[in-house]
Structures are given as structure tokens and as C-alpha cells.
Design an enzyme around this catalytic site. Structure first.
Site, mmCIF file in Angstrom:
data_model
loop_
_atom_site.group_PDB
_atom_site.id
_atom_site.type_symbol
_atom_site.label_atom_id
_atom_site.label_comp_id
_atom_site.label_asym_id
_atom_site.label_seq_id
_atom_site.Cartn_x
_atom_site.Cartn_y
_atom_site.Cartn_z
ATOM 1 N N GLU A 127 0.435 -0.779 0.178
ATOM 2 C CA GLU A 127 0.071 -0.310 -0.317
ATOM 3 C C GLU A 127 0.445 1.521 -0.050
ATOM 4 O OE1 GLU A 127 -2.697 -0.461 2.741
ATOM 5 O OE2 GLU A 127 -3.080 -2.054 2.347
ATOM 6 N N GLU A 232 -5.696 -11.171 -1.466
ATOM 7 C CA GLU A 232 -6.761 -10.630 0.397
ATOM 8 C C GLU A 232 -8.755 -10.567 -0.031
ATOM 9 O OE1 GLU A 232 -5.485 -7.159 2.363
ATOM 10 O OE2 GLU A 232 -2.747 -7.840 1.461
HETATM 11 O O1 9MR Z 1 -7.171 -8.819 8.681
HETATM 12 C C1 9MR Z 1 -6.634 -7.536 9.431
HETATM 13 C C2 9MR Z 1 -7.110 -6.642 10.645
HETATM 14 O O2 9MR Z 1 -6.742 -8.247 10.847
HETATM 15 C C3 9MR Z 1 -6.342 -6.115 11.035
HETATM 16 O O3 9MR Z 1 -6.365 -5.624 12.507
HETATM 17 C C4 9MR Z 1 -5.631 -5.066 10.629
HETATM 18 C C5 9MR Z 1 -4.073 -4.572 10.755
HETATM 19 O O4 9MR Z 1 -3.541 -4.541 11.163
HETATM 20 O O5 9MR Z 1 -5.097 -5.505 9.226
HETATM 21 C C6 9MR Z 1 -6.436 -6.643 8.480
HETATM 22 O O6 9MR Z 1 -5.974 -7.282 7.406
HETATM 23 C C7 9MR Z 1 -5.234 -5.639 6.524
HETATM 24 C C8 9MR Z 1 -3.743 -6.143 6.025
HETATM 25 O O7 9MR Z 1 -3.103 -6.570 6.037
HETATM 26 C C9 9MR Z 1 -3.664 -5.579 4.691
HETATM 27 N N1 9MR Z 1 -5.007 -5.151 3.618
HETATM 28 C C10 9MR Z 1 -5.809 -4.678 4.098
HETATM 29 C C11 9MR Z 1 -6.559 -5.907 4.898
HETATM 30 C C12 9MR Z 1 -7.207 -5.524 5.511
HETATM 31 O O8 9MR Z 1 -7.649 -4.025 6.132
#
Ligand code: 9MR
Length: 320
Positions: A127, A232
Site C-alpha cells: 500500500e 486478499e
Molecule cells: O485483517 C487484518 C486485521 O485483523 C488487522 O487488524 C489489520 C491491521 O493490521 O489488518 C487487516 O488486514 C489488512 C491487510 O494486512 C492489508 N490489507 C488490508 C487488510 C484489511 O484491513
């Protein structure tokens, strides 16, 4: 037949350590259906280095990699450099540019070296661009400058020359501007010799998004010549966030059709370019989307396969 047996490319999901340890039905589905896994959180910087510089907490990540090996699954590492989920010691780190580069080098080298040969691929930078295609203002950009992206890939490649290294981002299916910006940015870096091998499309999406936009995102990313990972995936039903939302046959059918389109688009890629599909969670109880009923995943609240699971199978069956 399972997803992994029917699929021409690896099929996976993001997994939670606590469910891997505690939820039997979850483990049954994971082991029966998947051959690739990503840690939803266990390999983020705030989890691996939570408290201080050079103090690592490997227990969960080690458990994750051991689990994958015991079950003959590929591990996709997520994610080395992100602006989110940073430990507070990083946010308050007071260093010169050279010291920040050393922090980045030391972290990436330590993590990638530990799992060298055991983690097949990494989301190295996650990102780094915003929707208009310009660099996201992050602590890495502020402290190091845009070269942090290139440095991160070089450090990861030095630590494990065999790992497949991804630039991972979201929004390719809803913003043509961002789609083009991601692909151009990565192509330019590759042209300059930066070791980037693939592009991850998060594809956290919903049924209001058109199938054509989803397919275009995949197809145009593949035109870079790099490896493509739908990294994802989820397809939410209720992104208008209506609390009174009731799941209904029309939306369920649209969700099935979107999953089928995405799975089918990935089938069109040459095998060498298809890193596969990873859903962001296994069943609906695992979704990161909280606060409204979205039912975005392939298995229902009881981990039974849904219509959209059949949709993915239909895409694979059409290949025969
Ligand atoms: O699903 C993840 C959530 O449990 C965490 O709290 C969050 C912050 O670390 O990240 C979420 O996963 C993200 C991923 O790492 C990157 N792309 C977006 C995902 C959804 O927010």
C-alpha cells in the site's frame, strides 16, 4: 473435490493463529481445501518486533510456518513494509535517514533470513500508493524518501534470492488511475533492476463492483509480465453498511458470479504468471469487516461451503 485439487493455481486464505490453535472445524476446512496460507497478522512488524528494536517475537510466525510444512502448504509472507501495524517504537524512532535505512535493512534481513527457503513469497511493500496514484505519506516516505520502496526489495532479495517478491496494494478494481499507477510504478522499478517479481491485488471488494472491472484489474496487471496474486480476496454483500441488511438470493447469486469471474480470469493467465488466489479469511466469521453483515467469504458462519464456493468450482470446471 476440494478447491486445491480443482484449482489450476494455488488456492489459499489468510489465517488467524488463535483459530488455527483453537477451532477444529476451521482447521478441517483449511487442511481439506487449501494449499497456500498467509498469516493475517502474525508476520506484521507490530507482531514480529512488538516492543523494541532488535527484540523479536517469533512464536506465532514459527507456529505458522511449522503448520504449513506439516500440511504441505505454501506460505506467502505478509508483509514486510507497511504504514499500518507498526510497533510504537518505530513510530517514535528518532534517527537520521541513514539510521532509518539501517533499521529497514536490519528488520527485513532478519525476518527474511529466518524463514529463508520456507516462505515462498513475500509482500515486501504494501500500500505505498494512494488512489490518485501518488506516494502515500508514510513514516517510511518521510524518513527515507521514495527510495525506501526500492531498498526494501533489494534487502529482501539479498536475504533470500529465491523468494518471489511482491508489491501488494488495493483498489485496482475500483480505480483505473490507481491500477495504471501501480503497474507503471512497478514496471519502472523493474526496468531499473529492482528485484520485484509480482504484483498483489488485494481485491477486498463487494458485489456492487462490476465483474468487468475485476477482470480488467487482473488482466491489465498481467500485462506487466509479472506474476499476479489475488492476495486478499473477499466480496462483501452489504457495503452500504445497512444495519437492517438481510441476505437475499439476488445478492448471493451476484456474489457467486463475482467469485466465478475472478477465479476464471486467473485461469486465463499463463501458469508461470499465476501465484493464485488467497481469500482474506476462511469463513464469514473470520472477516475483517466488522459492524455490518457482509458475508464476504467462501464458507458460511458454520464453515459450510456457500454458493460462491460453487462459483469458484464452476470456473475451474469450465477449463475441462
Ligand atoms: O485483517 C487484518 C486485521 O485483523 C488487522 O487488524 C489489520 C491491521 O493490521 O489488518 C487487516 O488486514 C489488512 C491487510 O494486512 C492489508 N490489507 C488490508 C487488510 C484489511 O484491513
Amino acid at each position: 473435490m476440494s478447491l486445491k485439487d480443482a484449482s489450476p493455481y494455488p488456492f489459499g486464505a489468510a489465517l488467524s493463529i488463535s483459530k488455527m490453535k483453537n477451532t477444529e472445524i476451521y482447521n478441517q476446512v483449511v487442511k481439506a481445501e487449501l494449499n497456500s496460507i498467509t498469516a493475517e497478522n502474525a508476520m506484521k512488524m507490530s507482531n514480529l518486533a512488538p516492543s523494541a528494536i532488535n527484540k523479536y517475537s517469533w512464536t506465532d510466525a514459527d507456529f505458522f510456518v511449522d503448520y504449513a510444512e506439516a500440511n504441505h502448504m505454501r506460505v506467502h509472507g505478509h508483509c514486510l513494509v507497511w504504514h499500518n501495524s507498526l510497533p510504537s517504537w518505530v513510530n517514535s524512532y528518532n534517527g537520521t535517514k541513514a539510521e532509518w535505512i539501517e533499521l529497514l535493512r536490519n528488520y527485513i534481513t532478519t525476518v527474511v533470513t529466518r524463514y529463508k527457503g520456507r516462505i515462498a513469497s513475500w509482500d515486501v511493500v504494501n500500500e505505498a500508493l494512494i488512489d490518485n496514484g501518488t506516494p502515500r505519506q508514510t513514516i517510511w516516505l518521510t524518513k527515507i524518501g521514495w527510495e525506501y520502496v526500492e531498498l526494501a526489495f533489494r534487502f529482501a532479495h539479498e536475504a533470500d534470492p529465491d523468494a518471489v517478491l511482491f508489491y501488494n496494494d488495493y483498489g485496482q478494481e475500483y480505480s483505473k488511475v490507481k491500477l495504471a499507477a501501480i503497474n507503471d510504478t512497478v514496471k519502472n522499478l523493474v526496468k531499473r533492476g529492482v528485484p520485484i517479481h509480482g504484483i498483489g491485488l488485494q481485491m477486498l471488494t463487494n458485489i456492487n463492483q462490476s465483474a468487468q472491472n475485476m477482470v480488467d484489474a487482473i488482466t491489465q496487471t498481467a500485462e506487466t509480465g509479472l506474476v499476479v496474486h489475488v492476495s486478499e480476496l473477499d466480496v462483501a454483500l452489504n457495503r452500504d453498511k445497512k444495519p437492517e441488511y438481510v441476505i437475499n438470493p439476488t445478492d448471493v447469486a451476484t456474489q457467486k458470479s463475482r467469485y466465478r469471474s475472478i477465479a476464471a480470469a486467473m485461469c486465463q493467465l499463463p501458469e508461470s504468471q499465476s501465484w493464485g488466489i488467497t481469500t482474506w479469511g476462511v469463513g464469514d466469521p473470520d472477516s475483517w469487516l466488522k459492524g455490518s453483515p457482509d458475508f464476504p467469504l467462501l464458507f458460511d458462519m458454520n464453515y459450510k461451503p456457500k454458493s460462491c464456493y460453487q462459483g469458484v468450482h464452476e470456473a475451474f470446471a469450465a477449463l475441462k
